[in-house]
Design a protein around this motif. Sequence first.
Motif, PDB file in Angstrom:
ATOM      1  N   ASP A 161      13.499  39.335  47.548  1.00 25.99           N
ATOM      2  CA  ASP A 161      12.869  39.691  46.323  1.00 25.99           C
ATOM      3  C   ASP A 161      11.764  38.741  45.850  1.00 25.99           C
ATOM      4  OD1 ASP A 161      14.620  41.586  46.129  1.00 25.99           O
ATOM      5  OD2 ASP A 161      16.140  40.861  44.741  1.00 25.99           O
ATOM      6  N   SER A 162      11.692  37.394  45.982  1.00 23.37           N
ATOM      7  CA  SER A 162      10.801  36.668  45.522  1.00 23.37           C
ATOM      8  C   SER A 162       9.490  36.832  46.594  1.00 23.37           C
ATOM      9  CB  SER A 162      11.198  35.234  45.710  1.00 23.37           C
ATOM     10  OG  SER A 162      10.216  34.292  45.568  1.00 23.37           O
ATOM     11  N   GLN A 163       9.698  37.074  47.872  1.00 23.66           N
ATOM     12  CA  GLN A 163       8.655  37.104  48.772  1.00 23.66           C
ATOM     13  C   GLN A 163       7.906  38.603  48.490  1.00 23.66           C
ATOM     14  OE1 GLN A 163      10.225  36.906  52.568  1.00 23.66           O
ATOM     15  NE2 GLN A 163      10.897  34.667  52.466  1.00 23.66           N
ATOM     16  N   ARG A 164       8.804  39.462  48.235  1.00 22.82           N
ATOM     17  CA  ARG A 164       8.153  41.033  47.778  1.00 22.82           C
ATOM     18  C   ARG A 164       7.455  40.776  46.380  1.00 22.82           C
ATOM     19  NH1 ARG A 164       9.444  44.858  44.547  1.00 22.82           N
ATOM     20  NH2 ARG A 164      11.402  43.796  43.800  1.00 22.82           N
ATOM     21  N   MET A 165       7.813  40.094  45.674  1.00 26.43           N
ATOM     22  CA  MET A 165       7.247  40.063  44.177  1.00 26.43           C
ATOM     23  C   MET A 165       5.548  39.340  44.471  1.00 26.43           C
ATOM     24  SD  MET A 165       6.596  40.767  41.185  1.00 26.43           S
ATOM     25  CE  MET A 165       8.405  41.553  41.071  1.00 26.43           C
ATOM     26  N   GLU A 166       5.754  38.112  45.555  1.00 22.66           N
ATOM     27  CA  GLU A 166       4.742  37.374  45.727  1.00 22.66           C
ATOM     28  C   GLU A 166       3.515  38.380  46.550  1.00 22.66           C
ATOM     29  OE1 GLU A 166       2.001  34.372  45.909  1.00 22.66           O
ATOM     30  OE2 GLU A 166       4.012  34.574  44.851  1.00 22.66           O
ATOM     31  N   PHE A 167       4.108  39.395  47.327  1.00 18.21           N
ATOM     32  CA  PHE A 167       3.219  40.142  47.994  1.00 18.21           C
ATOM     33  C   PHE A 167       2.763  40.988  47.149  1.00 18.21           C
ATOM     34  CE2 PHE A 167       2.883  44.687  49.856  1.00 18.21           C
ATOM     35  CZ  PHE A 167       1.673  44.141  50.758  1.00 18.21           C
ATOM     36  N   VAL A 168       3.350  41.477  46.023  1.00 14.88           N
ATOM     37  CA  VAL A 168       2.703  42.401  45.052  1.00 14.88           C
ATOM     38  C   VAL A 168       1.488  41.670  44.186  1.00 14.88           C
ATOM     39  CG1 VAL A 168       3.350  43.632  42.978  1.00 14.88           C
ATOM     40  CG2 VAL A 168       4.923  43.913  44.949  1.00 14.88           C
ATOM     41  N   LEU A 169       1.930  40.732  43.651  1.00 14.91           N
ATOM     42  CA  LEU A 169       0.933  39.593  43.122  1.00 14.91           C
ATOM     43  C   LEU A 169      -0.412  39.392  43.990  1.00 14.91           C
ATOM     44  CD1 LEU A 169       3.235  36.978  41.158  1.00 14.91           C
ATOM     45  CD2 LEU A 169       2.089  39.230  40.275  1.00 14.91           C
ATOM     46  N   THR A 170      -0.030  39.123  45.234  1.00 17.21           N
ATOM     47  CA  THR A 170      -1.369  38.952  45.977  1.00 17.21           C
ATOM     48  C   THR A 170      -2.058  40.175  46.143  1.00 17.21           C
ATOM     49  OG1 THR A 170       0.011  37.385  47.184  1.00 17.21           O
ATOM     50  CG2 THR A 170      -1.974  38.303  48.290  1.00 17.21           C
ATOM     51  N   LYS A 171      -1.490  41.434  46.397  1.00 16.79           N
ATOM     52  CA  LYS A 171      -1.970  42.572  46.215  1.00 16.79           C
ATOM     53  C   LYS A 171      -2.852  42.841  45.001  1.00 16.79           C
ATOM     54  CE  LYS A 171      -1.098  47.576  47.237  1.00 16.79           C
ATOM     55  NZ  LYS A 171      -0.050  48.434  47.457  1.00 16.79           N
ATOM     56  N   GLU A 172      -2.278  42.744  43.925  1.00 13.65           N
ATOM     57  CA  GLU A 172      -2.811  42.949  42.789  1.00 13.65           C
ATOM     58  C   GLU A 172      -4.164  42.048  42.413  1.00 13.65           C
ATOM     59  OE1 GLU A 172      -2.422  45.264  40.474  1.00 13.65           O
ATOM     60  OE2 GLU A 172      -0.755  46.089  41.473  1.00 13.65           O
ATOM     61  N   ARG A 173      -3.993  40.711  42.781  1.00 15.99           N
ATOM     62  CA  ARG A 173      -5.201  40.124  42.910  1.00 15.99           C
ATOM     63  C   ARG A 173      -6.362  40.337  43.725  1.00 15.99           C
ATOM     64  NH1 ARG A 173      -1.259  35.737  42.194  1.00 15.99           N
ATOM     65  NH2 ARG A 173      -1.011  35.469  44.524  1.00 15.99           N
ATOM     66  N   GLN A 174      -5.932  40.873  45.197  1.00 12.16           N
ATOM     67  CA  GLN A 174      -7.023  41.173  45.823  1.00 12.16           C
ATOM     68  C   GLN A 174      -7.482  42.605  45.171  1.00 12.16           C
ATOM     69  OE1 GLN A 174      -4.840  41.978  49.419  1.00 12.16           O
ATOM     70  NE2 GLN A 174      -4.784  39.855  49.797  1.00 12.16           N
ATOM     71  N   GLU A 175      -6.921  43.502  44.648  1.00 11.96           N
ATOM     72  CA  GLU A 175      -7.331  44.759  43.990  1.00 11.96           C
ATOM     73  C   GLU A 175      -8.384  44.425  42.760  1.00 11.96           C
ATOM     74  OE1 GLU A 175      -7.935  48.628  43.342  1.00 11.96           O
ATOM     75  OE2 GLU A 175      -7.103  47.583  44.907  1.00 11.96           O
ATOM     76  N   ALA A 176      -7.999  43.298  42.081  1.00 12.19           N
ATOM     77  CA  ALA A 176      -8.776  42.883  40.817  1.00 12.19           C
ATOM     78  C   ALA A 176     -10.147  42.350  41.529  1.00 12.19           C
ATOM     79  CB  ALA A 176      -8.200  41.643  39.975  1.00 12.19           C
ATOM     80  N   GLU A 177      -9.987  41.733  42.683  1.00 16.59           N
ATOM     81  CA  GLU A 177     -11.235  41.161  43.192  1.00 16.59           C
ATOM     82  C   GLU A 177     -12.214  42.229  43.760  1.00 16.59           C
ATOM     83  OE1 GLU A 177     -14.127  38.320  44.114  1.00 16.59           O
ATOM     84  OE2 GLU A 177     -12.014  38.017  43.078  1.00 16.59           O
ATOM     85  N   ARG A 178     -11.403  43.255  44.092  1.00 13.63           N
ATOM     86  CA  ARG A 178     -12.190  44.294  44.802  1.00 13.63           C
ATOM     87  C   ARG A 178     -12.931  45.030  43.415  1.00 13.63           C
ATOM     88  NH1 ARG A 178     -12.166  49.675  44.964  1.00 13.63           N
ATOM     89  NH2 ARG A 178     -10.502  49.856  43.793  1.00 13.63           N
ATOM     90  N   LYS A 179     -12.246  45.238  42.438  1.00 15.97           N
ATOM     91  CA  LYS A 179     -12.870  46.051  41.302  1.00 15.97           C
ATOM     92  C   LYS A 179     -14.043  45.298  40.621  1.00 15.97           C
ATOM     93  CE  LYS A 179      -8.916  48.433  39.688  1.00 15.97           C
ATOM     94  NZ  LYS A 179      -7.862  48.910  38.838  1.00 15.97           N
TER      95      LYS A 179
END
Length: 323
Positions: free
Chosen positions: A213-231
């Motif tokens: 679960d911790s690794q999955r949440m870290e993946f989600v946070l990484t994905k959101e940070r990448q999405e914010a950077e893309r925007k």
Amino acid sequence: MKPHAFQSVDDGEMKIRRPMHRNDVSASFLVAIIAVAVLAIFVLAGQPIVSIPAGHLAVVDFFGYVPKDTISSGLHLKTLYAGVHTFSLKTQLMELTLNVPTNEGLIVELDVSILHRIDASMVRNLYLTVGSNYKEVVLLPEVTSTVRSLTASVASKALYSASRDELSAGIKDHLNGKLSGRGIEIEQALLRKVVLPKLVTNAIEQKLMAEQDSQRMEFVLTKERQEAERKRIEAKGIADFQNIVSQGISDALLEWKGIEATERLANSPNAKVVVVGNTKNGLPLILGDGSSNPNAHSSNAKHGAYANGNVDAFRSEGGADTA
């Protein structure tokens, strides 16, 4: 007439010769046959010939006397009634299921496989000091004691993680140190299966789930940070585009676009009201489609003209040029 055999018989001072009967000859022959048969049985019961299988070595024991020379594989003559004890020189497998402790105080079920063999030069000494049942007398107790001793110094995690290889090597070295003097060599100690207590198994499963679960949440946070950077990159690109475009727009371009729009409106078949200013670069103003209330069209046209400062644009009754 057949000649008769005679037998001398002392009768006082006279010797009387009387003939031998055929029954006496048959009895002597029968006694000889019986003697030969008894001798053959005696020899065969002593097993003068012995066969040793391939990959084995035998020790001869003649009523407590053990010769220094052993018997190799094949057919051999031996002393009558001497015992022959065979030892295998091949790699042998011993499988055990043990309940061993760990340093946390847990009792773990462990399947152990021990690969071992006998040194050919130590077979006679092994027979003299231990006997042919060396597995039950020496090997099994030493393996059990060593495995339990070493597992008691490690955590239960070491039994099913990468540390189990180190534990296997430790068991092998420890057993060789104890058994090599007796002619028993341990080739490998394998830990095949580990069965932990149910409570520990549940705890490990919950821990692994939490880590997942911790690794999955870290993946989600990484994905959101990448999405914010893309925007952010996208917004910066739009801003740069607008800045470049605004620098390229001039008054002449806007006037030309207004003329093109007026021409398209004039050529359109739809009903409409277009107010055009009287300034040099006045642009058309669309007020409606002129289909419901002419007075409303006139009022809206006047309002649009006053709003643009184009009072002179009204030349007819509605004060608007229609197209």
